[in-house]
Design an enzyme around this catalytic site. Structure first.
Site, PDB file in Angstrom:
ATOM      1  N   LYS A  15       0.836  -1.038  -0.116  1.00  0.00           N
ATOM      2  CA  LYS A  15      -0.068  -0.107  -0.026  1.00  0.00           C
ATOM      3  C   LYS A  15       0.709   1.215  -0.020  1.00  0.00           C
ATOM      4  CE  LYS A  15      -2.230  -0.859   3.804  1.00  0.00           C
ATOM      5  NZ  LYS A  15      -1.628  -2.267   4.214  1.00  0.00           N
ATOM      6  N   ARG A  28      -8.866   1.422   9.378  1.00  0.00           N
ATOM      7  CA  ARG A  28      -8.478   0.256   9.690  1.00  0.00           C
ATOM      8  C   ARG A  28      -9.487  -0.546  10.702  1.00  0.00           C
ATOM      9  NH1 ARG A  28      -2.742   1.082   9.023  1.00  0.00           N
ATOM     10  NH2 ARG A  28      -1.160  -0.891   9.358  1.00  0.00           N
ATOM     11  N   ARG A  75      11.949  -5.337   4.447  1.00  0.00           N
ATOM     12  CA  ARG A  75      11.677  -4.000   4.057  1.00  0.00           C
ATOM     13  C   ARG A  75      12.595  -3.016   4.660  1.00  0.00           C
ATOM     14  NH1 ARG A  75       5.635  -1.655   5.033  1.00  0.00           N
ATOM     15  NH2 ARG A  75       5.945  -2.167   6.855  1.00  0.00           N
ATOM     16  N   ARG A  84      12.061  -1.246  10.296  1.00  0.00           N
ATOM     17  CA  ARG A  84      10.780  -0.914  11.434  1.00  0.00           C
ATOM     18  C   ARG A  84      11.035  -2.128  12.442  1.00  0.00           C
ATOM     19  NH1 ARG A  84       5.552   0.759   8.294  1.00  0.00           N
ATOM     20  NH2 ARG A  84       4.716  -0.578   9.829  1.00  0.00           N
ATOM     21  N   ARG A 144       0.419  -8.581  13.578  1.00  0.00           N
ATOM     22  CA  ARG A 144      -0.155  -7.334  12.704  1.00  0.00           C
ATOM     23  C   ARG A 144      -1.058  -8.218  11.830  1.00  0.00           C
ATOM     24  NH1 ARG A 144       4.954  -4.486  10.448  1.00  0.00           N
ATOM     25  NH2 ARG A 144       3.380  -3.043   9.449  1.00  0.00           N
TER      26      ARG A 144
HETATM   27  P1  AMP Z   1       1.498   0.971   8.913  1.00  0.00           P
HETATM   28  O1  AMP Z   1       2.587   1.718   8.517  1.00  0.00           O
HETATM   29  O2  AMP Z   1       0.357   1.512   8.306  1.00  0.00           O
HETATM   30  O3  AMP Z   1       1.782  -0.773   8.815  1.00  0.00           O
HETATM   31  O4  AMP Z   1       1.262   1.150  10.559  1.00  0.00           O
HETATM   32  C1  AMP Z   1       2.130   0.758  11.459  1.00  0.00           C
HETATM   33  C2  AMP Z   1       1.319   0.622  12.864  1.00  0.00           C
HETATM   34  O5  AMP Z   1       0.766   2.089  13.088  1.00  0.00           O
HETATM   35  C3  AMP Z   1       0.119  -0.239  12.879  1.00  0.00           C
HETATM   36  O6  AMP Z   1       0.535  -1.740  13.424  1.00  0.00           O
HETATM   37  C4  AMP Z   1      -0.670   0.428  14.153  1.00  0.00           C
HETATM   38  O7  AMP Z   1       0.046   0.124  15.348  1.00  0.00           O
HETATM   39  C5  AMP Z   1      -0.332   1.848  13.713  1.00  0.00           C
HETATM   40  N1  AMP Z   1      -1.591   2.251  12.848  1.00  0.00           N
HETATM   41  C6  AMP Z   1      -1.346   2.802  11.595  1.00  0.00           C
HETATM   42  N2  AMP Z   1      -2.586   2.961  11.167  1.00  0.00           N
HETATM   43  C7  AMP Z   1      -3.559   2.824  11.954  1.00  0.00           C
HETATM   44  C8  AMP Z   1      -5.047   3.109  11.947  1.00  0.00           C
HETATM   45  N3  AMP Z   1      -5.708   3.441  11.131  1.00  0.00           N
HETATM   46  N4  AMP Z   1      -5.417   2.726  13.193  1.00  0.00           N
HETATM   47  C9  AMP Z   1      -4.808   2.297  14.364  1.00  0.00           C
HETATM   48  N5  AMP Z   1      -3.508   1.935  14.398  1.00  0.00           N
HETATM   49  C10 AMP Z   1      -2.883   2.257  13.164  1.00  0.00           C
END
Ligand code: AMP
Length: 217
Positions: free
Chosen positions: A15, A90, A129, A162, A173
């Site tokens: 994404k 989400r 990554r 990360r 996740r």
């Molecule tokens: P991402 O970079 O999208 O993989 O997000 C990394 C982490 O940020 C996720 O595993 C959540 O802990 C938090 N996070 C990101 N977007 C959201 C969201 N829309 N709602 C809740 N937690 C989020």
């Protein structure tokens, strides 16, 4: 009328990579809730401290703070043409909130590309990554390596892995995605907004499919 695209799909499906490419091609803003949280962590804000306590466990940050953060971002001047939402909504509560936010200004979500790939591929992608420290540009040690190891091609900053891309956290996740985010698939399908895209193809091919989906919307 502005254009709002929600990129839906599990962690690691691409994404972020695709949102970055599409933003450049379309002039839409790229809003990544994960990047916004990582920015807050880097700046050691209260929101950052709170977010980190959930993120390092692979859990979702509570809806209220996440929604407030996106609301503060989505109507900034660089979003005048619209936005590509990456990682938000989400949960069903977040999906209702974004709809209400947009409806309030006479807008709505135009299309929801749902990018899919088998779990083995997601795990392999996330564990390989590398992310750029300055702006979150994304690389993969095998599929999309930087020209110079450890350095971002675009802004020259350091690449790092990360904390939540460790295998155990990745598995958590994926479980959280299945439990809390996957119910959105049916909601957006029922609203006629969902377009399925195969994420286990070359990056340029996924982009082509996404562009075709946007043209049809
Ligand atoms: P991402 O970079 O999208 O993989 O997000 C990394 C982490 O940020 C996720 O595993 C959540 O802990 C938090 N996070 C990101 N977007 C959201 C969201 N829309 N709602 C809740 N937690 C989020």
């Amino acid at each position: 009328m502005a254009t709002y695209i929600v990129l839906l799909g599990p962690p690691g499906v691409g994404k972020g990579t695709q949102a970055e490419i599409l933003a450049k091609q379309t002039g839409l803003a790229h809003i990544s809730s994960g990047d916004l949280f990582r920015e807050s962590i880097k700046n050691q804000t209260e929101l950052g401290k709170l977010a980190q306590s959930y993120m390092h466990k692979g859990e979702l940050v509570p809806d209220d703070v996440t929604i407030a953060m996106v609301k503060d971002r989505i109507f900034r001047p660089d979003c005048k043409l619209g936005a590509i939402l990456d990682g938000f909504p989400r949960t069903p509560v977040q999906a209702d909130a974004i709809r209400a936010m947009l409806n309030e200004v006479g807008e709505d979500i135009n299309v929801v590309p749902f990018i899919t790939a088998p779990d083995e591929i997601l795990i392999e992608r996330l564990s390989g990554r590398w992310t750029c420290r300055a702006n979150g540009h994304i690389y993969h040690s095998v599929n999309n390596p930087p020209k110079k190891e450890g350095i971002c091609d675009i802004d020259g900053s350091e690449l790092y892995q990360r904390d939540d891309d460790k295998v155990e956290t990745v598995k958590k996740r994926l479980r959280v995605y299945m439990e809390q985010t996957s119910p959105l698939i049916a909601c957006y399908r029922d609203r006629g907004l969902l377009v399925e895209i195969k994420g286990d193809q070359a990056i340029f091919k996924v982009t082509e499919d996404l562009i075709a989906a946007l043209k049809k919307s």
